[in-house]
Design a protein around this motif. Structure first.
Motif, PDB file in Angstrom:
ATOM      1  N   LYS A  28       0.832  -1.205   0.000  1.00 25.89           N
ATOM      2  CA  LYS A  28       0.000   0.000   0.000  1.00 25.89           C
ATOM      3  C   LYS A  28       0.869   1.259   0.000  1.00 25.89           C
ATOM      4  O   LYS A  28       0.446   2.289  -0.475  1.00 25.89           O
ATOM      5  N   HIS A  35       1.284  -3.764   5.150  1.00 28.02           N
ATOM      6  CA  HIS A  35      -0.031  -3.345   4.673  1.00 28.02           C
ATOM      7  C   HIS A  35      -0.024  -3.427   3.151  1.00 28.02           C
ATOM      8  O   HIS A  35       0.724  -2.709   2.486  1.00 28.02           O
ATOM      9  N   LEU A  37      -2.242  -4.321  -0.767  1.00 28.18           N
ATOM     10  CA  LEU A  37      -3.498  -4.243  -1.503  1.00 28.18           C
ATOM     11  C   LEU A  37      -3.514  -5.393  -2.497  1.00 28.18           C
ATOM     12  O   LEU A  37      -2.666  -5.473  -3.381  1.00 28.18           O
ATOM     13  N   ASP A  56      -8.019  -5.305   1.011  1.00 33.56           N
ATOM     14  CA  ASP A  56      -7.081  -4.687   1.938  1.00 33.56           C
ATOM     15  C   ASP A  56      -6.479  -5.808   2.801  1.00 33.56           C
ATOM     16  O   ASP A  56      -7.222  -6.591   3.396  1.00 33.56           O
ATOM     17  N   THR A  58      -3.673  -6.773   5.839  1.00 29.52           N
ATOM     18  CA  THR A  58      -2.754  -6.350   6.898  1.00 29.52           C
ATOM     19  C   THR A  58      -2.111  -7.613   7.459  1.00 29.52           C
ATOM     20  O   THR A  58      -2.800  -8.566   7.819  1.00 29.52           O
ATOM     21  N   ALA A  73     -12.026  -4.114  -0.012  1.00 28.90           N
ATOM     22  CA  ALA A  73     -12.071  -2.658  -0.112  1.00 28.90           C
ATOM     23  C   ALA A  73     -13.127  -2.275  -1.161  1.00 28.90           C
ATOM     24  O   ALA A  73     -13.681  -1.178  -1.114  1.00 28.90           O
TER      25      ALA A  73
END
Length: 195
Positions: A28, A35, A37, A56, A58, A73
């Motif tokens: 990201k 983090h 995407l 998304d 994490t 997302a």
């Protein structure tokens, strides 16, 4: 502590055959590999076909011994995905996770979930009820949401920039935001509106 060497290898694996798998993962930001995407394509023969869905991701400190935290997302109408928060109800993202699994296998499982909803174990009770009681309406709603939120616009970059600038956002901010979401006009607008 996250094993960032492993994460680097996993990112390469995810992005190697995007045209075939429809799966891609990018950081990201340049600052952290914790983090990410993810991108998956909607499976053929489903109401999600033709859609490109952003996820998304994490990575917790215990990754790969703890599962990655994933949420959609992109808005999606599915019994096992919250239509509000994007939370995903999938066993391998919870108690069935194994360190032998990778980001790619997790995303492939999420993609497979789009093909095979489990309405008896829902994340979104309203969607699950519609799926069980009025399947044609569920299919229509899922297709509509795919069209509205997951289709990549056929507009070129300049047309997208012009459209967002006309809404009152500064040109430079619009361009950097569009770039950060890989040209996804809906995600850019959401990001611009949220501050």
């Amino acid at each position: 502590m996250v094993d960032f060497a492993r994460v680097q290898k996993e990112l390469q694996e995810c992005n190697r055959d995007f045209e075939v798998s429809g799966i891609k993962v990018v950081p990201k930001s340049d600052a952290s590999l914790a983090h990410l995407l993810g991108t998956i394509t909607g499976p053929l023969g489903t109401p999600y076909e033709g859609g490109t869905f952003k996820i998304d991701i994490t990575l917790p400190d215990g990754y790969p011994f703890e599962p990655p935290k994933m949420r959609f997302a992109t808005k999606v109408w599915h019994p096992n995905i919250s239509s509000q928060s994007g939370a995903i109800c999938l066993d391998i993202l919870k108690d069935q996770w194994s360190p032998a699994l990778t980001l790619k296998t997790a995303l492939l499982s999420v993609q497979a979930l789009l093909s095979a909803p489990e309405p008896d174990d829902p994340q979104d009770a309203v969607v699950a009820q519609q799926y069980l009681r009025d399947y044609p309406t569920f299919m229509g709603t899922a297709r509509y949401w795919t069209e509205a939120f997951a289709r990549t616009s056929s507009l070129g970059v300049e047309e997208k920039v012009q459209k967002l600038v006309e809404m009152g956002f500064p040109d430079a901010l619009v361009r950097s935001t569009l770039e950060s979401v890989e040209g996804d006009e809906n995600m850019a607008l959401e990001k611009l509106c949220s501050g």
